[in-house]
Write a protein that holds these residues in place. Structure first.
Motif, PDB file in Angstrom:
ATOM      1  N   THR A  38      -4.835   6.900  -0.715  1.00 59.81           N
ATOM      2  CA  THR A  38      -4.224   5.623  -0.388  1.00 59.81           C
ATOM      3  C   THR A  38      -4.567   4.627  -1.486  1.00 59.81           C
ATOM      4  OG1 THR A  38      -6.122   4.837   0.891  1.00 59.81           O
ATOM      5  CG2 THR A  38      -4.432   6.033   2.097  1.00 59.81           C
ATOM      6  N   ALA A  39      -3.679   3.683  -1.684  1.00 64.01           N
ATOM      7  CA  ALA A  39      -3.922   2.617  -2.646  1.00 64.01           C
ATOM      8  C   ALA A  39      -3.309   1.335  -2.119  1.00 64.01           C
ATOM      9  CB  ALA A  39      -3.325   2.966  -4.006  1.00 64.01           C
ATOM     10  N   ASN A  40      -3.976   0.228  -2.350  1.00 59.87           N
ATOM     11  CA  ASN A  40      -3.534  -1.062  -1.835  1.00 59.87           C
ATOM     12  C   ASN A  40      -3.737  -2.134  -2.900  1.00 59.87           C
ATOM     13  OD1 ASN A  40      -5.050  -3.533   0.190  1.00 59.87           O
ATOM     14  ND2 ASN A  40      -2.845  -3.241   0.038  1.00 59.87           N
ATOM     15  N   TYR A  41      -2.773  -3.022  -3.025  1.00 55.01           N
ATOM     16  CA  TYR A  41      -2.907  -4.171  -3.928  1.00 55.01           C
ATOM     17  C   TYR A  41      -2.435  -5.421  -3.190  1.00 55.01           C
ATOM     18  CZ  TYR A  41      -2.392  -7.407  -7.779  1.00 55.01           C
ATOM     19  OH  TYR A  41      -2.513  -8.514  -8.591  1.00 55.01           O
ATOM     20  N   SER A  42      -3.251  -6.469  -3.212  1.00 56.73           N
ATOM     21  CA  SER A  42      -2.907  -7.737  -2.559  1.00 56.73           C
ATOM     22  C   SER A  42      -3.186  -8.885  -3.523  1.00 56.73           C
ATOM     23  CB  SER A  42      -3.751  -7.942  -1.294  1.00 56.73           C
ATOM     24  OG  SER A  42      -3.554  -6.893  -0.379  1.00 56.73           O
ATOM     25  N   GLU A  43      -2.330  -9.893  -3.465  1.00 62.85           N
ATOM     26  CA  GLU A  43      -2.583 -11.107  -4.247  1.00 62.85           C
ATOM     27  C   GLU A  43      -1.887 -12.282  -3.591  1.00 62.85           C
ATOM     28  OE1 GLU A  43       0.834 -11.633  -7.609  1.00 62.85           O
ATOM     29  OE2 GLU A  43      -0.969 -10.545  -8.221  1.00 62.85           O
ATOM     30  N   SER A  44      -2.399 -13.480  -3.863  1.00 62.39           N
ATOM     31  CA  SER A  44      -1.787 -14.681  -3.309  1.00 62.39           C
ATOM     32  C   SER A  44      -2.170 -15.883  -4.149  1.00 62.39           C
ATOM     33  CB  SER A  44      -2.243 -14.897  -1.858  1.00 62.39           C
ATOM     34  OG  SER A  44      -1.688 -16.086  -1.326  1.00 62.39           O
ATOM     35  N   GLU A  45      -1.193 -16.759  -4.394  1.00 61.10           N
ATOM     36  CA  GLU A  45      -1.504 -18.060  -4.987  1.00 61.10           C
ATOM     37  C   GLU A  45      -2.274 -18.911  -3.982  1.00 61.10           C
ATOM     38  OE1 GLU A  45      -1.112 -19.495  -8.109  1.00 61.10           O
ATOM     39  OE2 GLU A  45      -0.857 -17.359  -8.542  1.00 61.10           O
ATOM     40  N   ASN A  46      -1.985 -18.707  -2.691  1.00 59.06           N
ATOM     41  CA  ASN A  46      -2.793 -19.272  -1.607  1.00 59.06           C
ATOM     42  C   ASN A  46      -2.878 -20.797  -1.680  1.00 59.06           C
ATOM     43  OD1 ASN A  46      -4.234 -18.629   0.728  1.00 59.06           O
ATOM     44  ND2 ASN A  46      -6.194 -18.635  -0.317  1.00 59.06           N
ATOM     45  N   ASN A  47      -1.816 -21.420  -2.146  1.00 60.90           N
ATOM     46  CA  ASN A  47      -1.829 -22.864  -2.384  1.00 60.90           C
ATOM     47  C   ASN A  47      -1.230 -23.634  -1.203  1.00 60.90           C
ATOM     48  OD1 ASN A  47       0.661 -21.794  -2.804  1.00 60.90           O
ATOM     49  ND2 ASN A  47       1.127 -22.961  -4.661  1.00 60.90           N
ATOM     50  N   PHE A  69       0.839  -1.193   0.000  1.00 60.45           N
ATOM     51  CA  PHE A  69       0.000   0.000   0.000  1.00 60.45           C
ATOM     52  C   PHE A  69       0.870   1.237   0.000  1.00 60.45           C
ATOM     53  CE2 PHE A  69       0.265   0.138   4.745  1.00 60.45           C
ATOM     54  CZ  PHE A  69       0.427   1.508   4.940  1.00 60.45           C
ATOM     55  N   VAL A  70       0.324   2.315  -0.535  1.00 53.67           N
ATOM     56  CA  VAL A  70       0.955   3.625  -0.482  1.00 53.67           C
ATOM     57  C   VAL A  70      -0.061   4.603   0.089  1.00 53.67           C
ATOM     58  CG1 VAL A  70       2.541   3.244  -2.406  1.00 53.67           C
ATOM     59  CG2 VAL A  70       0.262   4.142  -2.850  1.00 53.67           C
ATOM     60  N   LYS A  71       0.430   5.555   0.833  1.00 54.13           N
ATOM     61  CA  LYS A  71      -0.430   6.569   1.432  1.00 54.13           C
ATOM     62  C   LYS A  71       0.288   7.911   1.349  1.00 54.13           C
ATOM     63  CE  LYS A  71      -2.509   5.678   5.309  1.00 54.13           C
ATOM     64  NZ  LYS A  71      -2.770   5.434   6.771  1.00 54.13           N
ATOM     65  N   SER A  72      -0.425   8.913   0.892  1.00 50.29           N
ATOM     66  CA  SER A  72       0.156  10.249   0.793  1.00 50.29           C
ATOM     67  C   SER A  72      -0.891  11.268   1.232  1.00 50.29           C
ATOM     68  CB  SER A  72       0.604  10.545  -0.643  1.00 50.29           C
ATOM     69  OG  SER A  72       1.223  11.814  -0.707  1.00 50.29           O
ATOM     70  N   SER A  73      -0.477  12.203   2.055  1.00 48.92           N
ATOM     71  CA  SER A  73      -1.404  13.232   2.522  1.00 48.92           C
ATOM     72  C   SER A  73      -0.697  14.583   2.568  1.00 48.92           C
ATOM     73  CB  SER A  73      -1.962  12.881   3.908  1.00 48.92           C
ATOM     74  OG  SER A  73      -0.939  12.848   4.878  1.00 48.92           O
ATOM     75  N   PHE A  74      -1.483  15.598   2.280  1.00 47.16           N
ATOM     76  CA  PHE A  74      -0.983  16.968   2.384  1.00 47.16           C
ATOM     77  C   PHE A  74      -2.088  17.826   2.991  1.00 47.16           C
ATOM     78  CE2 PHE A  74      -0.940  21.317   0.825  1.00 47.16           C
ATOM     79  CZ  PHE A  74       0.300  21.742   1.281  1.00 47.16           C
ATOM     80  N   SER A  75      -1.710  18.686   3.919  1.00 43.43           N
ATOM     81  CA  SER A  75      -2.704  19.582   4.511  1.00 43.43           C
ATOM     82  C   SER A  75      -2.046  20.869   4.990  1.00 43.43           C
ATOM     83  CB  SER A  75      -3.424  18.893   5.676  1.00 43.43           C
ATOM     84  OG  SER A  75      -2.534  18.599   6.726  1.00 43.43           O
ATOM     85  N   ASN A  76      -2.817  21.947   4.874  1.00 43.94           N
ATOM     86  CA  ASN A  76      -2.440  23.219   5.492  1.00 43.94           C
ATOM     87  C   ASN A  76      -3.634  23.676   6.331  1.00 43.94           C
ATOM     88  OD1 ASN A  76      -4.291  24.287   3.616  1.00 43.94           O
ATOM     89  ND2 ASN A  76      -2.680  24.775   2.142  1.00 43.94           N
ATOM     90  N   GLU A  77      -3.734  24.959   6.600  1.00 45.01           N
ATOM     91  CA  GLU A  77      -4.804  25.440   7.473  1.00 45.01           C
ATOM     92  C   GLU A  77      -6.180  25.325   6.814  1.00 45.01           C
ATOM     93  OE1 GLU A  77      -3.855  29.382   8.622  1.00 45.01           O
ATOM     94  OE2 GLU A  77      -2.127  28.802   9.842  1.00 45.01           O
TER      95      GLU A  77
END
Length: 609
Positions: free
Chosen positions: A187-196, A172-180
């Motif tokens: 945010t973005a997330n990617y998951s995978e598994s052969e799960n074998n 996952f990646v997360k980026s935030s910016f804020s001022n007054e």
């Protein structure tokens, strides 16, 4: 649908910002679910932050299994997964996304492993009824999926990479910016598994168990002036699950799901009046493939339009009056299910009075009337309070009437849908005992729930299955949790341990409900010194019936599963982690015939800058 797109889009945006940014003093943090703060005064609510979620980063099922009182019934790792609060079912659990109930309009529940884990800033788990606030399905408990936006914090970024057994990748990646004035977070997330994975003792190989999913979140907040702020929160999710088969000659199946959620909020905060107006659009799409090489065999598309207003008026320092109004337009169209272009109007009006007569006293009374098209909706109520008898002891109580109305599948599925169904009604009461001594906190809560008109799908004389109102269920038990936290010098230690006793029976048959263990124990402990942290987790489930006749031979045997991990922080911004899951190589199932993995491993890297 959009495999890899959210991850790489967010990655591009993240690194398009300057890497260095000056740290600023935190101004305000906005949480979209404003009602959860009031609930914490009178009910035990577990809050899991990002660092907690990353200890079980495989999926949401693992988080809830090891870090909450909820029982999780999972058809193999990463597959269909359903929660059980206090002896109730998945349909009696409400999933709440930023204050909005997001249970499926078709099934009336949420599949935990299709609710992305790493797209939220924190989770909150609340046992007990909450239909006055959160509507249908909030009978056994609610699971809150929360995002937040901060102001005046500058630029912050984080990247997470994980690789584990069975060819499992999680990022996952997360980026935030804020001022007054402005706050932006993606945010973005990617998951995978052969799960074998394989469990030789059960002669089991998890064939056709691979999965992948992707998730993208964007949140924006803008302060118009000191009293008015507008927010937008959106989520895009796509998942692909291949269902396990028991033989290489069996037909392979899979399930695809795509969800889009968008929420716009206008917040006004005056001296005596606070008002939050929310407009939301929810879209769910799913498809089941009875043969992965052929077109889908069933599916559906649901759309939900929501307008919700939350008005709060402070009469004085002791009295607070809250009116919540909501309107929904639910639309759905099924595929090969007989559900064609159906819609439903639903609305509600809730009123809550909060009274704080003295520093150590707090009371809350609520009423709600639901209006659901073609359904006789119930009148709901709640009454709660807290009395602080001493610095070390407080008593809380909560009683309420809650409900769940029939889903589109219950009403319109062909053949079998039943337009005469009544909503499920529950009455519940609990008594919380809170003890505190120095760094220790202990919560002990006995509870009682009675459910009437439970909706069950049963075979009819014509040979088809149809839902009818049949069961009366009684559930009582005890939830308890001990928490400890202490810092001294460069040392920081935490401990959280809970025990749950559940007695849940069908009153007509006098038999225990399926997949409700009488006993559950869970514990999490961590110790951090300077740049290093170790943590351990343990979870015990007692014998669990899997058939309605209480067959001991078919029941799941008791099991204890433990995990352990190590995190090392370098140069303040880099954290390397290693984890061993199921240390003792336990053979166990949460659903009959679907063993979960034996000992397995994962390693991860978290970068904050």
């Amino acid at each position: 649908m959009f495999k890899n797109l959210p991850f790489f889009s967010a990655l591009f945006l993240l690194f398009s910002f300057p890497i260095s940014a000056q740290e600023k003093i935190i101004d305000t943090v906005f949480i979209f679910d404003n009602q959860i703060g009031n609930a914490k005064k009178i009910q035990k609510i577990s809050t899991l932050k990002e660092e907690d979620l990353l200890k079980n980063s495989t999926n949401l099922s693992e988080v809830l299994r090891f870090q909450s009182p909820v029982y999780i019934k999972e058809n193999g790792r990463g597959m269909v997964s359903a929660p059980s609060f206090r002896g109730t079912t998945a349909q009696q659990t409400a999933f709440v996304w930023n204050g909005i109930n997001v249970n499926s309009q078709f099934l009336g529940q949420g599949d935990i492993n299709n609710l992305n884990l790493l797209g939220y800033d924190h989770l909150e788990i609340k046992s007990g009824g909450g239909s006055v606030i959160y509507g249908s399905s909030a009978i056994g408990g609610t699971i809150h999926l929360n995002n937040e936006l901060s102001f005046n914090r500058g630029l912050k970024n984080s990247v997470f990479f994980e690789y584990g057994s069975f060819e499992t990748y999680n990022t996952f990646v997360k980026s935030s910016f804020s001022n007054e004035k402005l706050s932006v977070k993606l945010t973005a997330n990617y998951s995978e598994s052969e799960n074998n994975y394989e469990v030789p003792e059960k002669n089991y190989l998890n064939q056709n168990g691979q999965y992948h999913n992707e998730n993208f979140n964007l949140g924006i907040g803008y302060k118009i002036d000191e009293q008015n702020t507008v927010f937008w929160q959106s989520q895009l999710y796509g998942g692909n699950q291949h269902y396990p088969i028991f033989s290489e000659f069996s037909t392979k199946t899979k399930y695809l799901s795509n969800n889009f959620r968008s929420l716009v909020s206008w917040n006004f905060k005056g001296e005596k009046i606070q008002n939050i107006l929310r407009l939301a659009y929810l879209e769910e799409e799913f498809g089941y493939f009875q043969n992965i090489d052929l077109p889908k065999s069933s599916g559906g598309m649901g759309k939900n339009y929501i307008a919700k207003n939350d008005l709060n008026y402070s009469l004085n320092e002791k009295f607070n009056f809250n009116i919540i109004t909501e309107y929904q337009l639910n639309k759905a169209e099924g595929f090969l299910s007989g559900i064609q272009n159906i819609s439903r109007n639903a609305g509600s009006v809730a009123a809550l009075l909060r009274w704080n007569p003295a520093e150590k006293w707090y009371f809350e009374a609520g009423t709600k009337k639901e209006f659901v098209e073609k359904i006789e909706a119930p009148f709901l109520f709640s009454f709660s309070g807290k009395i602080q008898f001493a610095d070390w002891y407080a008593l809380t109580f909560n009683t309420s009437r809650n409900f769940r109305y029939p889903t589109f599948n219950d009403l319109y599925w062909k053949p079998g849908g039943n337009l005469d169904l009544k909503p499920e009604i529950s009455h519940q009461a609990e008594l919380g005992n809170r003890f505190q001594y120095k760094n220790f906190k202990l919560n002990i809560t006995p509870y009682y729930i009675r459910i009437e008109n439970m909706i069950r799908w049963l075979p009819t004389s014509s040979g088809i299955w149809s839902p009818i109102n049949t069961e009366k269920v009684e559930s009582y038990g005890l939830e308890s949790q001990l928490d400890f936290e202490k810092s001294f010098g460069k040392n920081h230690a935490t401990l959280s341990a809970g025990y749950v006793f559940t007695h849940s029976k069908d009153l007509e048959t006098d038999r225990f409900l399926m997949y409700v263990p009488k006993h559950k124990f869970f514990a999490n402990a961590s110790y951090r010194y300077d740049f290093s942290e170790i943590f351990v987790q343990g979870m015990y489930n007692g014998m669990t019936f899997t058939t309605s006749d209480e067959s001991v031979l078919a029941a799941l045997k008791p099991y204890f599963v433990a995990n352990a991990g190590l995190n090392l922080t370098f140069f303040k911004h880099y954290q390397f982690g290693f984890k061993v899951n199921n240390i003792f190589d336990q053979i166990y199932e949460t659903t009959a015939f679907y063993p979960l993995p034996k000992r397995n491993y994962s390693a991860n890297l978290l970068i904050n800058f």
